[in-house]
Design a protein around this motif. Structure first.
Motif, mmCIF file in Angstrom:
data_model
loop_
_atom_site.group_PDB
_atom_site.id
_atom_site.type_symbol
_atom_site.label_atom_id
_atom_site.label_comp_id
_atom_site.label_asym_id
_atom_site.label_seq_id
_atom_site.Cartn_x
_atom_site.Cartn_y
_atom_site.Cartn_z
ATOM 1 N N GLY B 37 -3.789 34.889 -58.793
ATOM 2 C CA GLY B 37 -3.272 34.795 -57.395
ATOM 3 C C GLY B 37 -4.193 34.514 -56.206
ATOM 4 N N PHE B 38 -5.292 35.168 -56.358
ATOM 5 C CA PHE B 38 -6.367 34.794 -55.379
ATOM 6 C C PHE B 38 -6.666 33.474 -55.193
ATOM 7 C CE2 PHE B 38 -10.461 34.587 -53.619
ATOM 8 C CZ PHE B 38 -10.447 35.175 -52.534
ATOM 9 N N PHE B 39 -6.936 32.707 -56.416
ATOM 10 C CA PHE B 39 -7.217 31.419 -56.408
ATOM 11 C C PHE B 39 -6.292 30.503 -55.636
ATOM 12 C CE2 PHE B 39 -10.516 33.136 -59.117
ATOM 13 C CZ PHE B 39 -11.773 32.610 -58.680
ATOM 14 N N ILE B 40 -5.075 30.695 -56.348
ATOM 15 C CA ILE B 40 -3.892 30.175 -55.757
ATOM 16 C C ILE B 40 -3.758 30.281 -54.130
ATOM 17 C CG2 ILE B 40 -1.279 29.914 -55.963
ATOM 18 C CD1 ILE B 40 -1.356 30.656 -58.723
ATOM 19 N N GLY B 41 -3.959 31.519 -53.984
ATOM 20 C CA GLY B 41 -3.782 31.985 -52.493
ATOM 21 C C GLY B 41 -4.905 31.176 -51.485
ATOM 22 N N ALA B 42 -6.254 31.208 -52.035
ATOM 23 C CA ALA B 42 -7.287 30.505 -51.333
ATOM 24 C C ALA B 42 -6.970 29.091 -51.292
ATOM 25 C CB ALA B 42 -8.605 30.729 -52.037
ATOM 26 N N ALA B 43 -6.542 28.400 -52.344
ATOM 27 C CA ALA B 43 -6.259 27.062 -52.330
ATOM 28 C C ALA B 43 -5.239 26.582 -51.481
ATOM 29 C CB ALA B 43 -5.992 26.509 -53.793
ATOM 30 N N MET B 44 -4.187 27.386 -51.417
ATOM 31 C CA MET B 44 -3.021 27.151 -50.496
ATOM 32 C C MET B 44 -3.309 27.417 -49.175
ATOM 33 S SD MET B 44 -0.421 25.772 -52.327
ATOM 34 C CE MET B 44 -0.824 25.267 -54.072
ATOM 35 N N GLY B 45 -3.898 28.626 -48.867
ATOM 36 C CA GLY B 45 -4.419 28.866 -47.578
ATOM 37 C C GLY B 45 -5.119 27.966 -46.807
ATOM 38 N N ALA B 47 -5.179 24.702 -47.697
ATOM 39 C CA ALA B 47 -4.467 23.761 -47.526
ATOM 40 C C ALA B 47 -3.478 23.844 -46.236
ATOM 41 C CB ALA B 47 -3.394 23.479 -48.885
ATOM 42 N N ARG B 48 -3.456 25.047 -46.080
ATOM 43 C CA ARG B 48 -2.389 25.318 -44.839
ATOM 44 C C ARG B 48 -3.239 25.222 -43.397
ATOM 45 N NH1 ARG B 48 3.110 26.864 -44.147
ATOM 46 N NH2 ARG B 48 2.510 29.102 -43.735
ATOM 47 N N THR B 49 -4.638 24.918 -43.643
ATOM 48 C CA THR B 49 -5.449 24.925 -42.350
ATOM 49 C C THR B 49 -5.904 23.332 -42.283
ATOM 50 O OG1 THR B 49 -7.496 25.203 -43.500
ATOM 51 C CG2 THR B 49 -6.557 27.006 -42.533
ATOM 52 N N THR B 50 -5.356 22.531 -43.231
ATOM 53 C CA THR B 50 -5.917 21.132 -43.053
ATOM 54 C C THR B 50 -5.016 20.171 -42.207
ATOM 55 O OG1 THR B 50 -4.486 20.394 -44.913
ATOM 56 C CG2 THR B 50 -6.911 21.146 -45.244
ATOM 57 N N LYS B 51 -5.388 19.311 -41.546
ATOM 58 C CA LYS B 51 -4.910 18.147 -40.823
ATOM 59 C C LYS B 51 -3.914 17.326 -41.768
ATOM 60 C CE LYS B 51 -7.587 18.458 -36.824
ATOM 61 N NZ LYS B 51 -9.002 18.520 -37.102
ATOM 62 N N ASN B 52 -4.255 17.198 -42.969
ATOM 63 C CA ASN B 52 -3.492 16.155 -43.988
ATOM 64 C C ASN B 52 -2.122 16.780 -44.007
ATOM 65 O OD1 ASN B 52 -2.252 15.235 -46.399
ATOM 66 N ND2 ASN B 52 -4.488 14.362 -46.799
ATOM 67 N N LYS B 53 -1.123 15.859 -43.522
ATOM 68 C CA LYS B 53 0.018 16.448 -43.516
ATOM 69 C C LYS B 53 0.824 16.641 -45.068
ATOM 70 C CE LYS B 53 2.210 14.974 -39.242
ATOM 71 N NZ LYS B 53 1.020 14.154 -38.469
ATOM 72 N N ILE B 58 2.809 20.355 -48.768
ATOM 73 C CA ILE B 58 3.005 20.957 -50.136
ATOM 74 C C ILE B 58 2.890 22.316 -50.246
ATOM 75 C CG2 ILE B 58 1.906 20.981 -52.351
ATOM 76 C CD1 ILE B 58 1.375 17.928 -52.147
ATOM 77 N N ALA B 59 1.769 22.660 -49.548
ATOM 78 C CA ALA B 59 1.447 24.209 -49.669
ATOM 79 C C ALA B 59 2.519 25.167 -48.770
ATOM 80 C CB ALA B 59 -0.082 24.473 -48.831
ATOM 81 N N THR B 60 2.961 24.538 -47.731
ATOM 82 C CA THR B 60 4.119 25.221 -46.688
ATOM 83 C C THR B 60 5.090 25.274 -47.756
ATOM 84 O OG1 THR B 60 3.136 24.217 -44.775
ATOM 85 C CG2 THR B 60 5.226 24.953 -44.693
ATOM 86 N N ILE B 112 -1.044 35.905 -50.272
ATOM 87 C CA ILE B 112 -2.510 35.736 -50.206
ATOM 88 C C ILE B 112 -2.880 34.617 -49.265
ATOM 89 C CG2 ILE B 112 -4.875 35.287 -51.297
ATOM 90 C CD1 ILE B 112 -3.602 37.429 -53.551
ATOM 91 N N SER B 113 -2.294 33.324 -49.742
ATOM 92 C CA SER B 113 -2.484 32.344 -48.812
ATOM 93 C C SER B 113 -2.430 32.282 -47.282
ATOM 94 C CB SER B 113 -1.688 30.834 -49.124
ATOM 95 O OG SER B 113 -0.416 31.047 -48.574
ATOM 96 N N GLU B 114 -1.356 33.191 -47.082
ATOM 97 C CA GLU B 114 -1.441 33.586 -45.524
ATOM 98 C C GLU B 114 -2.329 34.497 -44.898
ATOM 99 O OE1 GLU B 114 0.448 30.891 -44.714
ATOM 100 O OE2 GLU B 114 1.714 32.319 -43.180
ATOM 101 N N ILE B 115 -2.766 35.215 -45.944
ATOM 102 C CA ILE B 115 -3.800 36.297 -45.517
ATOM 103 C C ILE B 115 -5.092 35.261 -45.415
ATOM 104 C CG2 ILE B 115 -5.587 37.824 -46.453
ATOM 105 C CD1 ILE B 115 -3.175 39.067 -47.962
ATOM 106 N N VAL B 116 -5.301 34.333 -46.316
ATOM 107 C CA VAL B 116 -6.577 33.307 -46.096
ATOM 108 C C VAL B 116 -6.622 32.415 -45.069
ATOM 109 C CG1 VAL B 116 -7.531 31.473 -47.329
ATOM 110 C CG2 VAL B 116 -7.292 33.446 -48.789
ATOM 111 N N ARG B 117 -5.416 31.939 -44.672
ATOM 112 C CA ARG B 117 -5.191 31.197 -43.563
ATOM 113 C C ARG B 117 -5.348 31.677 -42.171
ATOM 114 N NH1 ARG B 117 -1.170 29.686 -40.099
ATOM 115 N NH2 ARG B 117 0.176 31.418 -40.934
ATOM 116 N N GLY B 118 -4.776 32.736 -42.158
ATOM 117 C CA GLY B 118 -4.889 33.832 -40.910
ATOM 118 C C GLY B 118 -6.401 34.077 -40.715
#
Lengths: 241, 226
Positions: B37-45, B47-53, B58-60, B112-118
């Motif tokens: 879950g941490f690796f998925i979350g880190a990757a998705m988090g 992804a949620r900070t990039t400018k690439n739409k 996908i992450a959203t 976790i992705s939201e934790i990472v992004r935040g």
């Protein structure tokens, strides 16, 4: 001329912050940029190492055109030191590590070389004994001196200062200005955005007064402070002096 | 009229070894699930900070889908729904333990992705500017400057997620994973000592979560996270 700026424009959306700046800085020269807040002076400075993208015009640093897409901007930035109003030290690293990081990763210095150089620079800014502490234990003036040492560790050809003393308590301003003055005397090329008119008068070779995104007046400090030509310069100086 | 209270704690105590045998599955599912879950979350988090739409999109979709559906439904969907399809197409099945681990990984990954992004977005922009102005690339700036600071800020919410995921494993009783709650249910079915057994089950969960809290507080104090 180590810094050359031709017809520099910068827009944030529809808001044009810089409306055609032309400016040249010679090697070893100290240029102070003064002006009211919102005049575009910080934006101008930040365009000189592309922390802000350039809307149009040309900026050439030591012969390298920053607006050329083929330019390796990371390489240019290594030669342009920047000191920020808020210091921006890395809080998770010791003072020493703050200074050795970029020389080790970018200039490929060994740890010993980088450390030796960092300690030399820390001595220069009077903080040799603070090498192993973390930034949060330092005063604002000490933090800013570390930030100057950090920038110098890359052997920059030009140093940019973005209101380096504006976030400091009044009694700490002097120690930072002293370090900057020494740097100027050693022949460093410096562009300093500042509200410290005493510093500008004493250290600058030339002063630029900016307002509304243009350079309103440009002259030696003696001339600009005692005999401002332009009405807007006069009214600005009368408010702050 | 009320009768006399007749609780049989001896049965509960006798069943402790059975209950404790469930703990190892509870812990295994939590730890392995959160690891992925941490690796998925880190990757998705990230992804949620990039400018690439596209990457952001996908992450959203992932985060909103997982956060917007109950984990119990996700577990049933995986174990019964996905298995039905796998069975028909490839004649294979994922077992209930694997399904449980995947469910925790995918579910915690979204949070976790939201934790990472935040945490990443909470790092002052001046830090990036300082790194870039020294000539570091954006990747090196992230690696040396942003991530270590962001990671420190992730520790308290990650600990919170650890506790939530541990409790969520109790839901996997419905797909017959022999974890703690499932063991409790089985004992209750034969002894009818519901009050006694569920009291023990609750206390064991509490002990596990309190242990996590304790360890976390030690880590936080050591790293001086405030």
């Amino acid at each position: 001329m180590i810094v050359q700026v031709f017809d520099l424009h910068k827009k944030f959306g529809h808001l044009e912050v810089l409306k055609g700046i032309n400016c040249q800085v010679a090697e070893g020269e100290v240029l102070c940029v003064i002006g009211p807040s919102g005049s575009g002076k910080s934006t101008f400075l930040r365009c000189l190492n592309l922390l802000e993208s350039i809307t149009s015009g040309k900026v050439i640093i030591d012969g390298v055109d920053l607006t050329d897409p083929k330019t390796d901007i990371n390489k240019v930035r290594r030669q342009v030191g920047m000191v920020f109003q808020q210091f921006n030290l890395f809080p998770h690293m010791t003072v020493l590590r703050n200074i050795t990081l970029a020389p080790m990763t970018e200039l490929k210095l060994s740890k010993e070389e980088a450390t030796e150089k960092a300690l030399r620079l820390l001595s220069k800014v009077g903080l040799r004994d603070k090498a192993d502490v973390y930034p949060h234990t330092l005063s604002g003036g000490q933090m800013q001196r570390v930030a100057i040492a950090r920038a110098l560790a890359m052997n920059p050809k030009v140093m940019l200062f973005d209101e380096p003393t504006s976030a400091l308590d009044p009694e700490l301003v002097g120690e930072v200005l002293t370090v900057m003055k020494e740097l100027a005397q050693e022949g460093m090329t410096m562009i300093v955005v500042t509200h410290e008119m005493g510093f500008a008068r004493e250290v600058a070779d030339r002063v630029i007064f900016m307002d509304g995104g243009v350079i309103v007046e440009e002259n030696t400090p003696a001339e600009i402070f005692s005999n401002p030509k332009h009405e807007r310069t006069r009214s600005f100086l009368s408010k702050i002096l | 009229m009320g009768g006399s209270l007749n609780l049989n704690w001896e049965i509960a105590i006798a069943s402790l070894p059975t209950l404790l045998s469930g703990i190892k599955w509870t812990i295994l599912i939590t730890v392995v699930g959160l690891f992925f879950g941490f690796f998925i979350g880190a990757a998705m988090g990230l992804a949620r900070t990039t400018k690439n739409k596209l990457v952001f999109g996908i992450a959203t979709v992932y985060v909103e889908t997982i956060r917007g559906t109950p984990i119990l439904v996700q577990a049933l969907y995986l174990y019964f729904g996905v298995n039905q399809v796998l069975q028909q197409m490839f004649a294979l099945q994922i077992n209930s333990l694997t399904a449980a681990i995947i469910a925790i990984a995918i579910n915690s990954g979204a949070y976790i992705s939201e934790i990472v992004r935040g945490a990443i977005q909470s790092i002052d922009k001046g830090q990036v500017e300082a790194g870039r102005s020294l000539g570091l690339s954006s990747l090196k700036t992230f690696y040396y400057i942003v991530w270590p600071q962001a990671f420190k800020r992730m520790i308290p919410p990650l600990g919170n997620q650890f506790i939530i995921s541990l409790k969520d494993t109790s839901l996997f009783a419905v797909i017959a994973v022999g974890e703690l709650l499932r063991q409790g249910q089985l004992v209750v079915a034969t002894t009818f000592a519901a009050f006694e057994i569920y009291t023990f089950v609750s206390l064991i969960y509490l002990m596990l979560t309190l242990s996590i809290s304790f360890v976390l507080r030690r880590i936080e104090r050591r790293l001086d996270v405030s």
